[in-house]
Design a protein around this motif. Structure first.
Motif, PDB file in Angstrom:
ATOM      1  N   VAL A 108      -7.176  20.622  13.951  1.00 49.59           N
ATOM      2  CA  VAL A 108      -7.591  20.861  15.336  1.00 49.59           C
ATOM      3  C   VAL A 108      -6.922  22.143  15.808  1.00 49.59           C
ATOM      4  O   VAL A 108      -5.893  22.561  15.256  1.00 49.59           O
ATOM      5  CB  VAL A 108      -7.203  19.683  16.257  1.00 49.59           C
ATOM      6  N   PRO A 109      -7.499  22.818  16.807  1.00 45.94           N
ATOM      7  CA  PRO A 109      -6.924  24.077  17.273  1.00 45.94           C
ATOM      8  C   PRO A 109      -5.436  23.951  17.592  1.00 45.94           C
ATOM      9  O   PRO A 109      -4.979  22.948  18.138  1.00 45.94           O
ATOM     10  CB  PRO A 109      -7.744  24.383  18.534  1.00 45.94           C
ATOM     11  N   LEU A 122      -5.940  27.979   8.912  1.00 43.91           N
ATOM     12  CA  LEU A 122      -6.168  28.320   7.518  1.00 43.91           C
ATOM     13  C   LEU A 122      -7.616  28.074   7.109  1.00 43.91           C
ATOM     14  O   LEU A 122      -8.238  28.913   6.435  1.00 43.91           O
ATOM     15  CB  LEU A 122      -5.227  27.504   6.630  1.00 43.91           C
ATOM     16  N   LEU A 123      -8.170  26.945   7.512  1.00 41.47           N
ATOM     17  CA  LEU A 123      -9.568  26.661   7.175  1.00 41.47           C
ATOM     18  C   LEU A 123     -10.517  27.644   7.854  1.00 41.47           C
ATOM     19  O   LEU A 123     -11.526  28.045   7.261  1.00 41.47           O
ATOM     20  CB  LEU A 123      -9.921  25.228   7.559  1.00 41.47           C
ATOM     21  N   LEU A 124     -10.195  28.055   9.075  1.00 45.34           N
ATOM     22  CA  LEU A 124     -11.014  29.062   9.740  1.00 45.34           C
ATOM     23  C   LEU A 124     -10.979  30.386   8.974  1.00 45.34           C
ATOM     24  O   LEU A 124     -12.015  31.033   8.784  1.00 45.34           O
ATOM     25  CB  LEU A 124     -10.535  29.271  11.179  1.00 45.34           C
TER      26      LEU A 124
END
Length: 250
Positions: A189-190, A197-199
């Motif tokens: 979550v933000p 990392l996933l972004l």
């Protein structure tokens, strides 16, 4: 010694853990080659012992012929059902849990186990499984082993996180969010490092679209992450296998 833990669903499939097995041979091979007793524990092998059988075969072929694999399960019915596959001292099946049945392995593989526990129980399980000095490879994957993530844990603390995929099936790195280790899955979550990392992984994948296929795209994705300052580990020799490893995002 009373087993510590709970009986899990036990779902398994042949070749489901091929990716993590190959990583264990790479990451822990030297430890096993140098060990006086090269023992690996497959914790929670499930309803059938196929993944333990495969782990023993892969490590014996690629690391050390006399490696010993011990499959541990809390469910005594599963332990009894596995006995026809035992071939001691190379492959055994015993009843045990996070206490490792009192054994002192070099490596522990615990896959798709902690996913079925509460997050609050993860740290204690990590500590128990590494208490005798073992390196723990703990993670989760989909039913066919196409998408997987795992942590390397020593002395109860995670050091790295690996994303691994069969690249021909990878639509987008966002798919990894569903298969994060239990310690991370609720933190996507933000404001949390794993979310960032996933972004970053997703943006790099989107940017590096190529006509030369998913493997070249994955290689370019890893290079872009490194160019952007992320401490991507290893190199193209592992990236080509569909792996990207980074320091633990915590």
């Amino acid at each position: 010694m009373k087993p510590v833990g709970e009986i899990t669903r036990g779902t398994t499939n042949p070749n489901r853990l091929r990716r993590v097995d190959n990583f264990i041979a790479y990451r822990c091979g030297e430890l096993l080659r140098n060990a006086a007793q090269p023992m690996v524990i497959d914790l929670g092998y499930g309803a059938t012992p196929v993944t333990a059988v495969e782990l023993r075969g892969r490590l014996a072929a690629s690391v050390r012929r006399d490696v010993a694999v011990v499959g541990l399960e809390i469910d005594p019915v599963r332990v009894e059902a596995a006995q026809p596959y035992a071939d001691p001292p190379g492959l055994e099946f015993r009843r045990g849990g996070f206490e490792l049945a009192g054994l002192s392995p070099v490596v522990v593989r615990a896959f798709n186990v902690l996913r079925q526990y509460d997050e609050s129980e993860v740290t204690a399980a990590w500590q128990a499984m590494t208490a005798t000095g073992a390196v723990l490879i703990e993670g989760t994957c989909d039913e066919l082993g196409r998408i997987a993530t795992w942590a390397v844990v020593s002395a109860g603390r995670p050091s790295t996180l690996t994303f691994s995929a069969r690249l021909s099936d990878l639509d987008h790195p966002a798919t990894f969010a569903e298969r994060l280790p239990k310690a991370l899955i609720h933190h996507n979550v933000p404001g949390h490092p794993i979310h960032d990392l996933l972004l970053a992984l997703g943006r790099a994948w989107e940017t590096e679209a190529t006509p030369f296929g998913p493997r070249q795209r994955w290689l370019a994705t890893a290079r872009r992450l490194r160019d952007e300052g992320l401490p991507v580990l290893d190199g193209p020799h592992r990236w080509r296998l569909g792996e990207i490893s980074l320091p633990w995002p915590g």
